[in-house]
Design an enzyme around this catalytic site. Structure first.
Site, mmCIF file in Angstrom:
data_model
loop_
_atom_site.group_PDB
_atom_site.id
_atom_site.type_symbol
_atom_site.label_atom_id
_atom_site.label_comp_id
_atom_site.label_asym_id
_atom_site.label_seq_id
_atom_site.Cartn_x
_atom_site.Cartn_y
_atom_site.Cartn_z
ATOM 1 N N TYR A 32 -6.417 -6.732 -4.190
ATOM 2 C CA TYR A 32 -7.425 -7.473 -3.287
ATOM 3 C C TYR A 32 -8.505 -6.449 -2.609
ATOM 4 C CZ TYR A 32 -8.691 -11.891 -1.215
ATOM 5 O OH TYR A 32 -9.203 -12.882 -0.628
ATOM 6 N N HIS A 37 -11.052 0.517 -1.167
ATOM 7 C CA HIS A 37 -10.582 0.752 -2.553
ATOM 8 C C HIS A 37 -11.669 1.104 -3.327
ATOM 9 C CE1 HIS A 37 -7.697 -2.459 -1.060
ATOM 10 N NE2 HIS A 37 -7.100 -1.592 -1.458
ATOM 11 N N LYS A 149 -7.012 5.997 5.901
ATOM 12 C CA LYS A 149 -6.629 4.735 6.484
ATOM 13 C C LYS A 149 -5.009 4.497 6.822
ATOM 14 C CE LYS A 149 -6.346 0.271 7.598
ATOM 15 N NZ LYS A 149 -5.323 -0.262 6.936
ATOM 16 N N VAL A 176 -12.934 3.636 5.487
ATOM 17 C CA VAL A 176 -14.179 2.857 5.381
ATOM 18 C C VAL A 176 -14.026 1.678 6.476
ATOM 19 C CG1 VAL A 176 -15.958 1.215 3.988
ATOM 20 C CG2 VAL A 176 -14.545 3.647 2.912
ATOM 21 N N SER A 185 -9.136 -3.668 5.295
ATOM 22 C CA SER A 185 -8.005 -3.854 5.013
ATOM 23 C C SER A 185 -7.865 -5.117 4.362
ATOM 24 C CB SER A 185 -7.105 -3.730 6.406
ATOM 25 O OG SER A 185 -5.764 -4.118 5.851
HETATM 26 P P1 AMP Z 1 -3.650 -0.644 -0.303
HETATM 27 O O1 AMP Z 1 -4.136 -1.314 -1.431
HETATM 28 O O2 AMP Z 1 -3.741 -1.170 1.078
HETATM 29 O O3 AMP Z 1 -2.063 -0.119 -0.575
HETATM 30 O O4 AMP Z 1 -4.400 0.493 -0.220
HETATM 31 C C1 AMP Z 1 -4.649 1.393 -1.257
HETATM 32 C C2 AMP Z 1 -5.380 2.760 -1.177
HETATM 33 O O5 AMP Z 1 -6.592 2.449 -0.563
HETATM 34 C C3 AMP Z 1 -4.413 3.441 0.026
HETATM 35 O O6 AMP Z 1 -4.772 4.945 -0.349
HETATM 36 C C4 AMP Z 1 -5.255 3.281 1.159
HETATM 37 O O7 AMP Z 1 -5.113 4.269 2.020
HETATM 38 C C5 AMP Z 1 -6.586 2.853 0.752
HETATM 39 N N1 AMP Z 1 -7.445 2.234 1.720
HETATM 40 C C6 AMP Z 1 -7.069 1.144 2.181
HETATM 41 N N2 AMP Z 1 -8.034 0.800 3.103
HETATM 42 C C7 AMP Z 1 -8.792 1.741 3.148
HETATM 43 C C8 AMP Z 1 -10.068 1.868 3.910
HETATM 44 N N3 AMP Z 1 -10.459 1.093 4.932
HETATM 45 N N4 AMP Z 1 -10.633 3.118 3.799
HETATM 46 C C9 AMP Z 1 -10.176 3.944 2.946
HETATM 47 N N5 AMP Z 1 -9.204 3.882 2.362
HETATM 48 C C10 AMP Z 1 -8.662 2.707 2.218
#
Ligand code: AMP
Length: 286
Positions: A32, A37, A149, A176, A185
């Protein structure tokens, strides 16, 4: 970009890339996609010749009653966004591909993961560390990129890689944010319009707090943190899960001079948001 569902296909694609002399970058995600990402994918691309993005909503890192079933999913949209950011391979396995029915081996980090989200979500970091160790085993990346994050997650993965002598280099990427400051998020889609309008106060108070802590000198933190918790709850209408000053190993500190980060989790309606601010960005090492 190729989208694949099996570990075997990943190994074949990575072996072929290596034989062409390319180094391998890995970006583990739950999909998503948003700009956070995509920034990780671009960073991996800038540091390696072949970027693998994994997309797996990992059941093992969700507790009972958490949002595993309703976690947002859109593989087609994600594949298009991953291409646009420069991914070479999208690995989107089913849980049955990732876990044998009688899987009985786990990676448990016991220090960095103890507080913060680890205390609120028992078993969460066991699920994260185990699946990331598996992804490292499948992809054998030279570099793996994680967002700040999820600061504690990044610190847990760094500790795991160090302690288990994993060859991969772990890289942390900047948070970000939306133009109004809210950390991007996938879970932000859960917010109602009213919650979304109030949510930016979470980050605003946190960044003001970082400045206050910097100026507080070496003194005690408890009152400053208490006031910030109240300000966030009043301004957002939410409930603080934790708001903690921590050192670089994610251990709680009580003196301003020892504080590297302030990390917090906030329940806003049915949504749990996390965010953090660096108090000494120039000394950041996770
Ligand atoms: P997730 O899909 O939420 O598990 O996140 C996958 C990766 O993206 C993880 O390393 C998170 O820390 C990173 N991530 C999620 N949201 C952000 C954001 N706003 N800024 C930077 N990295 C992010």
């Amino acid at each position: 970009m190729l989208t694949v569902e099996t570990k075997k296909q990943v190994r074949e694609a990575v072996t072929a890339a290596r034989s062409r002399g390319l180094s391998i970058g890995l970006v583990p995600t739950m999909g998503y996609f948003h700009e956070g990402h995509l920034s990780l994918i671009r960073l991996s691309r800038s540091m390696s010749g072949y970027t693998v993005v994994s997309l797996f909503v990992n059941p093992a890192q969700f507790g009972p009653g958490e949002d595993f079933e309703r976690y947002p999913r859109d593989l087609q949209r994600d594949a298009a966004l991953a291409v646009s950011a420069g991914a070479d391979l999208l690995f989107a396995p089913e849980p049955s591909e990732m876990y044998a029915p009688d899987a009985s081996t786990y990676v448990i980090e016991e220090a960095v993961s103890a507080g913060l989200c680890g205390a609120s979500r028992p078993g969460h970091f066991r699920g994260v560390a185990t699946v990331v160790a598996k992804l490292f085993g499948i992809v054998e990346p030279d570099v793996a990129v994680f967002g700040r994050k999820d600061l504690q997650q990044l610190a847990v993965i760094q500790r795991m890689a160090r302690d288990l002598d994993m060859r991969v280099r772990i890289v942390g990427a900047p948070i970000v944010r939306e133009p109004d400051g809210l950390a991007m998020s996938s879970r932000n889609v859960y917010l109602t319009a009213e919650e979304r309008a109030r949510a930016p106060h979470f980050q605003r108070v946190l960044s003001g707090l970082a400045e206050q802590v910097r100026q507080a000198g070496p003194g005690r933190l408890a009152d400053i943190l208490d006031a910030a918790r109240r300000r966030i709850e009043t301004a957002t209408g939410g409930r603080i899960d934790y708001l903690t000053a921590v050192d670089r190993d994610m251990a709680a500190v009580s003196q301003a001079g020892e504080c590297m980060y302030i990390a917090a989790a906030l329940f806003l309606g049915r949504t749990r948001l996390i965010d953090n601010v660096a108090v000494r960005p120039e000394e950041e090492n996770v």
